[in-house]
Motif scaffolding. Structure first.
Motif, PDB file in Angstrom:
ATOM      1  N   VAL A 110       0.729  -1.131  -0.388  1.00  0.00           N
ATOM      2  CA  VAL A 110       0.328  -0.166  -0.192  1.00  0.00           C
ATOM      3  C   VAL A 110       0.896   1.417   0.221  1.00  0.00           C
ATOM      4  CG1 VAL A 110      -1.631   1.457   1.864  1.00  0.00           C
ATOM      5  CG2 VAL A 110      -2.162  -1.282   1.509  1.00  0.00           C
ATOM      6  N   ALA A 111       1.866   1.309   1.180  1.00  0.00           N
ATOM      7  CA  ALA A 111       2.894   2.453   0.862  1.00  0.00           C
ATOM      8  C   ALA A 111       3.511   3.019  -0.365  1.00  0.00           C
ATOM      9  CB  ALA A 111       4.273   2.463   1.840  1.00  0.00           C
ATOM     10  N   GLY A 112       4.016   1.308  -1.057  1.00  0.00           N
ATOM     11  CA  GLY A 112       4.401   1.659  -2.613  1.00  0.00           C
ATOM     12  C   GLY A 112       3.686   2.231  -3.742  1.00  0.00           C
ATOM     13  N   ALA A 113       2.616   2.227  -3.309  1.00  0.00           N
ATOM     14  CA  ALA A 113       1.650   2.530  -4.362  1.00  0.00           C
ATOM     15  C   ALA A 113       0.819   4.036  -4.002  1.00  0.00           C
ATOM     16  CB  ALA A 113       0.673   1.542  -4.266  1.00  0.00           C
ATOM     17  N   VAL A 114       0.754   4.353  -2.587  1.00  0.00           N
ATOM     18  CA  VAL A 114       0.602   5.626  -2.808  1.00  0.00           C
ATOM     19  C   VAL A 114       2.264   6.495  -2.824  1.00  0.00           C
ATOM     20  CG1 VAL A 114       0.635   7.379  -1.000  1.00  0.00           C
ATOM     21  CG2 VAL A 114      -0.865   5.028  -1.071  1.00  0.00           C
ATOM     22  N   VAL A 115       3.192   6.181  -2.466  1.00  0.00           N
ATOM     23  CA  VAL A 115       4.535   6.892  -2.601  1.00  0.00           C
ATOM     24  C   VAL A 115       5.254   7.004  -4.658  1.00  0.00           C
ATOM     25  CG1 VAL A 115       6.913   7.064  -2.481  1.00  0.00           C
ATOM     26  CG2 VAL A 115       5.909   6.173  -0.421  1.00  0.00           C
ATOM     27  N   LEU A 116       4.380   6.136  -5.630  1.00  0.00           N
ATOM     28  CA  LEU A 116       5.224   6.079  -6.444  1.00  0.00           C
ATOM     29  C   LEU A 116       3.911   6.756  -7.558  1.00  0.00           C
ATOM     30  CD1 LEU A 116       5.151   2.534  -7.793  1.00  0.00           C
ATOM     31  CD2 LEU A 116       6.718   4.038  -8.240  1.00  0.00           C
ATOM     32  N   TRP A 117       2.559   6.876  -6.592  1.00  0.00           N
ATOM     33  CA  TRP A 117       1.956   7.933  -7.301  1.00  0.00           C
ATOM     34  C   TRP A 117       1.821   9.047  -7.123  1.00  0.00           C
ATOM     35  CZ3 TRP A 117      -2.040   6.828 -10.471  1.00  0.00           C
ATOM     36  CH2 TRP A 117      -2.678   8.296 -11.038  1.00  0.00           C
ATOM     37  N   ALA A 118       2.510   9.200  -5.674  1.00  0.00           N
ATOM     38  CA  ALA A 118       2.854  10.998  -5.111  1.00  0.00           C
ATOM     39  C   ALA A 118       3.917  11.488  -6.097  1.00  0.00           C
ATOM     40  CB  ALA A 118       2.821  10.659  -3.570  1.00  0.00           C
ATOM     41  N   LEU A 119       5.435  10.631  -6.668  1.00  0.00           N
ATOM     42  CA  LEU A 119       6.255  10.857  -6.791  1.00  0.00           C
ATOM     43  C   LEU A 119       5.631  10.950  -8.264  1.00  0.00           C
ATOM     44  CD1 LEU A 119       8.582   8.137  -5.846  1.00  0.00           C
ATOM     45  CD2 LEU A 119       8.490  11.057  -5.888  1.00  0.00           C
ATOM     46  N   GLY A 120       5.036  10.187  -9.420  1.00  0.00           N
ATOM     47  CA  GLY A 120       4.802  10.964 -10.360  1.00  0.00           C
ATOM     48  C   GLY A 120       3.656  12.069 -10.337  1.00  0.00           C
ATOM     49  N   ALA A 121       2.752  12.388  -9.612  1.00  0.00           N
ATOM     50  CA  ALA A 121       2.163  13.770  -8.895  1.00  0.00           C
ATOM     51  C   ALA A 121       3.381  14.713  -9.298  1.00  0.00           C
ATOM     52  CB  ALA A 121       1.169  14.133  -8.217  1.00  0.00           C
ATOM     53  N   ALA A 122       4.141  14.271  -8.702  1.00  0.00           N
ATOM     54  CA  ALA A 122       5.687  15.145  -8.120  1.00  0.00           C
ATOM     55  C   ALA A 122       5.562  15.765  -9.183  1.00  0.00           C
ATOM     56  CB  ALA A 122       6.429  15.295  -6.756  1.00  0.00           C
ATOM     57  N   LEU A 123       6.538  15.153 -10.313  1.00  0.00           N
ATOM     58  CA  LEU A 123       6.929  14.997 -11.264  1.00  0.00           C
ATOM     59  C   LEU A 123       6.371  15.714 -12.612  1.00  0.00           C
ATOM     60  CD1 LEU A 123       9.000  11.395 -11.375  1.00  0.00           C
ATOM     61  CD2 LEU A 123      10.484  13.698 -11.377  1.00  0.00           C
ATOM     62  N   ALA A 124       4.659  15.393 -12.383  1.00  0.00           N
ATOM     63  CA  ALA A 124       4.392  16.254 -13.141  1.00  0.00           C
ATOM     64  C   ALA A 124       4.229  17.341 -12.920  1.00  0.00           C
ATOM     65  CB  ALA A 124       2.651  15.358 -12.927  1.00  0.00           C
ATOM     66  N   ARG A 125       3.871  17.768 -11.991  1.00  0.00           N
ATOM     67  CA  ARG A 125       4.338  19.262 -11.516  1.00  0.00           C
ATOM     68  C   ARG A 125       6.134  19.974 -11.856  1.00  0.00           C
ATOM     69  NH1 ARG A 125       1.765  17.435  -6.567  1.00  0.00           N
ATOM     70  NH2 ARG A 125       2.982  17.559  -5.534  1.00  0.00           N
TER      71      ARG A 125
END
Length: 144
Positions: free
Chosen positions: A71-86
């Protein structure tokens, strides 16, 4: 009046901005793949939760830790993708580390007879890493 912008009759100047620096294709693909990895890991986490709830015998502590890790890995990957999109440059290094972690995971999958999954995972990790360190992505993140 040289160098000034005339005001409209209401006294409001409408600002028009043009995005002269669009997101490069390499960064868009890296974000897309990070989010896809997040969704895939989230599906594994859902399966683990179901497995934890329906297992007859289990080491509950280990089962919950593995599930929490997914669960933590999924959340971290999504957050990193969002941060890179910004275009947050600080998200690139952790994203690269997570992608390089796919190499030993894939290697041990190959050693365990699951080469059909291990090889694509290794290729995915190297591919996303390549996208993240490519010159267009580096420029877009302001890391030249």
């Amino acid at each position: 009046m040289g160098g000034t912008v005339p005001r409209s009759p209401t006294g409001i100047v409408a600002r028009v901005t043009i995005d002269s620096d669009p997101t490069p294709t390499t960064l868009r693909w890296a974000v897309l793949l990070l989010r896809a990895e997040s969704v895939a890991l989230g599906l594994v986490a859902v399966w683990l939760i179901w497995s934890d709830l329906t297992a007859r015998t289990t080491d509950l502590t280990s089962a919950l830790l593995v599930t929490a890790f997914a669960v933590a890995g999924a959340v971290v990957l999504w957050a990193l993708g969002a941060a890179l999109a910004r275009r947050k440059a600080g998200a690139r290094a952790p994203a690269i580390v997570l992608q390089l972690m796919l190499l030993p995971i894939g290697w041990y999958m190959i050693q365990g007879g699951m080469g059909w999954l291990g090889l694509p995972l290794m290729a995915l990790g190297l591919g996303v890493t390549g996208l993240l360190v490519s010159p267009p992505t580096t420029r877009a993140l302001g890391l030249h």
